[in-house]
Write an enzyme that holds these catalytic residues in place. Sequence first.
Site, short mmCIF file in Angstrom:
data_model
loop_
_atom_site.label_atom_id
_atom_site.label_comp_id
_atom_site.label_asym_id
_atom_site.label_seq_id
_atom_site.Cartn_x
_atom_site.Cartn_y
_atom_site.Cartn_z
N LYS A 258 51.67 -4.45 87.80
CA LYS A 258 51.30 -3.11 87.49
C LYS A 258 50.06 -3.17 86.43
CE LYS A 258 51.42 -0.24 84.74
NZ LYS A 258 50.51 0.51 84.03
N GLU A 333 51.89 -11.64 75.61
CA GLU A 333 50.47 -11.83 75.15
C GLU A 333 50.01 -10.54 74.46
OE1 GLU A 333 47.03 -11.74 74.06
OE2 GLU A 333 46.48 -12.03 76.12
N CYS A 367 42.20 -8.88 72.45
CA CYS A 367 43.08 -8.97 71.41
C CYS A 367 42.98 -9.97 70.35
CB CYS A 367 44.49 -9.60 72.23
SG CYS A 367 43.80 -10.75 73.57
N GLU A 464 45.57 -3.37 64.00
CA GLU A 464 44.68 -3.63 65.11
C GLU A 464 43.89 -2.33 65.52
OE1 GLU A 464 46.31 -4.84 69.00
OE2 GLU A 464 44.78 -6.23 69.08
P1 NDP Z 1 49.77 -0.83 76.05
O1 NDP Z 1 50.33 -1.85 75.43
O2 NDP Z 1 50.19 0.64 75.73
O3 NDP Z 1 49.09 -0.93 77.63
C1 NDP Z 1 49.20 -2.00 78.19
C2 NDP Z 1 50.14 -2.06 79.56
O4 NDP Z 1 51.26 -1.75 79.55
C3 NDP Z 1 49.30 -0.99 80.40
O5 NDP Z 1 49.52 -1.40 81.93
C4 NDP Z 1 50.34 0.17 80.17
O6 NDP Z 1 50.43 1.02 81.29
C5 NDP Z 1 51.65 -0.82 80.11
N1 NDP Z 1 52.73 0.09 79.38
C6 NDP Z 1 52.65 1.07 78.60
N2 NDP Z 1 53.95 1.63 78.15
C7 NDP Z 1 54.72 0.80 78.73
C8 NDP Z 1 56.28 0.82 78.83
N3 NDP Z 1 56.86 1.70 77.92
N4 NDP Z 1 56.62 -0.26 79.73
C9 NDP Z 1 56.20 -0.87 80.43
N5 NDP Z 1 54.72 -0.91 80.42
C10 NDP Z 1 54.11 -0.04 79.64
O7 NDP Z 1 48.27 -0.49 75.21
P2 NDP Z 1 47.40 0.78 75.29
O8 NDP Z 1 46.34 0.49 76.62
O9 NDP Z 1 48.06 1.93 75.00
O10 NDP Z 1 46.30 0.29 73.98
C11 NDP Z 1 46.83 0.74 72.70
C12 NDP Z 1 46.55 -0.40 71.81
O11 NDP Z 1 47.43 -1.81 72.29
C13 NDP Z 1 45.18 -0.91 71.72
O12 NDP Z 1 44.38 -0.03 70.84
C14 NDP Z 1 45.32 -2.25 71.05
O13 NDP Z 1 45.56 -2.53 69.96
C15 NDP Z 1 46.49 -2.86 71.82
N6 NDP Z 1 46.08 -3.51 73.18
C16 NDP Z 1 46.23 -5.00 73.15
C17 NDP Z 1 45.74 -5.69 74.10
C18 NDP Z 1 45.84 -7.12 74.24
O14 NDP Z 1 45.39 -7.85 75.12
N7 NDP Z 1 46.74 -7.78 73.44
C19 NDP Z 1 45.42 -5.04 75.28
C20 NDP Z 1 45.42 -3.54 75.48
C21 NDP Z 1 45.67 -2.93 74.21
P3 NDP Z 1 49.14 2.08 81.13
O15 NDP Z 1 47.76 1.81 80.77
O16 NDP Z 1 49.40 2.54 82.61
O17 NDP Z 1 49.91 3.15 80.48
#
Ligand code: NDP
Length: 560
Positions: A258, A333, A367, A464
């Site tokens: 996904k 991660e 991250c 973060e």
């Molecule tokens: P999320 O953690 O929401 O998104 C990461 C993935 O999880 C996306 O594919 C998202 O889908 C999916 N997701 C969201 N909600 C759910 C759920 N309830 N169940 C299963 N999958 C889910 O990150 P965001 O994009 O909202 O970013 C927010 C913050 O997260 C950033 O500002 C940063 O701080 C952190 N982040 C950290 C990352 C890392 O590499 N560790 C990467 C990205 C963000 P979809 O996007 O389609 O909604």
Amino acid sequence: MNCGLVPEIVLKVAVSCWAKRNGFVECVSDVDTSGWLDVSWLEGFRGVVEAIRFCSKLEFFMSIVTGSVSESLRSFLSKPKQMLIDGEWADAVSGQTFDVYNPATAQVIAQAAEGGEPDIDAAVKAARAAFETGPWSTMTPSERGKLIWKVGDLIEQHNDELAQLETIDNGKPFSVARVADVPLSADMFRYMAGWATKIEGNTIPISVPYAPGAQFNALTLREPVGVVGQIIPWNFPLLMAAWKLAPALTCGCTVVLKVAEQTPLSALRLGELIQEAGVPAGVVNIVTGFGETAGAALAAHDNVDKVAFTGSTEVGKLIVKAAAGNLKKVSLELGGKSPNVIFKDADLAAAIPGAANAIFFNHGQCCCAGSRLYVEQEVFDEVSAGIAEQAKQIHVGDGFDESTTMGPLVSQEQFDRVTNYLDLGRSAGAQMICGGDSIDRDGYFVNPTVMVETSESMQVVQEEIFGPVVAAMPFQDSDDLIARANDSVYGLAAGVWSRDGAKAHRVAKAMRAGTVWINCYNVFDAALPFGGYKQSGWGREMGHEVLNNYLETKAICMSL
Ligand code: NDP
């Protein structure tokens, strides 16, 4: 303008939309056009002219945005973005789609299928069938390795096209995507391909105290965990797909991936390349859609054996809860707030640009970004001013512009989040010695920012931000430093800059973090494990350690 590039169907739809918008279809409904459009020739002609203008704008937009984009990319973008399920490209069961944006312009560049629970269910069924009965399960490790290697070759062959997709979808500079994201992705598949023939168990001498004199032959097998759900974020769309898919495939698992709603494009193109490589149907399924629906359905699905997630710590916790239903295995991660430490004996000519790269690379949307900068008191002013100077040299702009060294943030939501943190920092007393503001133009641009007068009690130091914003703080000595550097719920990465190797290693050892870079930062390699302590995650990506995420161990004991 070459309208031949625009599929005929687009033209027809545009004309028909125009005619409908102008109420023309109704008023000429008695005109027999016996063709695809119910309009009189005159109004039809006007419709065509407007449609051509529309096409013209579309192509003009494309050429502005994408400069010299390749023909294959144009063709890819012009097709509807469907999902890969059981070897077929499919719309969502609901028929719904969502808009995909170019973050440099805030313009819609594509529509992607909005996958939901029924699509996840179909993808899981396909992955299950491919795992249980498909050719994937009977293929030799050598054959599997060759296919995985071929995916790496195809990624390399399509380097520029994939890099352009990353730029138009994520915003990162094309010049960066083509030398970092895409080659690292190709390398990940190749590194993992080599492991396909080297996944081995052990023979184990056993004693069995309650069976004196008995003899046994005991051994272990490493077997694929089964059907894997993988959920990835938007910051490195192709690379995150590679980090997840390559090891899972190497271990013989089948996958439902996904992708993030903000950046679905490169993973879909990767899906095409995976098909071209000859990976059998159902082994890799790719679903686009939202986290709360498609992602949540995947994490909770009872027929999924394991879920691997990269993203926020907040959603990581939701994944753990969702996985409890069938106790599927989980690897995570997650986020970070990584300390980057500069001692006064460091080579400042390397440490200052190194610390700038640590936070500003990928616009701070990493991250492991070095977002908490600890500088030994005596050199604090010199270092923070030096990093601010580096920040001022960064050219923020459209990733396709050759002079751009930092692109836009990925989305309006991320823009709002980062600018909100800038306000929070300011109102808590932080001083911005550069940046601290957004750029007044279309797209989601924020200036690289260095904050001083910050402390561990501030939200901008604890949370973060995931943007190009660093909080710089002075420290007195190593004792003062370690406790402060480890004062975080996260533990993903850290940096240490010093000419004293022993001191640097002592500090590295004391850091509660999964990666510590000494006199460098953001060094990644497919062979080097990456992952977090504390709330930065469970398990490791890359290296041979990642194979543990996708393997079960079976012990076999035979009486001789
Ligand atoms: P999320 O953690 O929401 O998104 C990461 C993935 O999880 C996306 O594919 C998202 O889908 C999916 N997701 C969201 N909600 C759910 C759920 N309830 N169940 C299963 N999958 C889910 O990150 P965001 O994009 O909202 O970013 C927010 C913050 O997260 C950033 O500002 C940063 O701080 C952190 N982040 C950290 C990352 C890392 O590499 N560790 C990467 C990205 C963000 P979809 O996007 O389609 O909604």
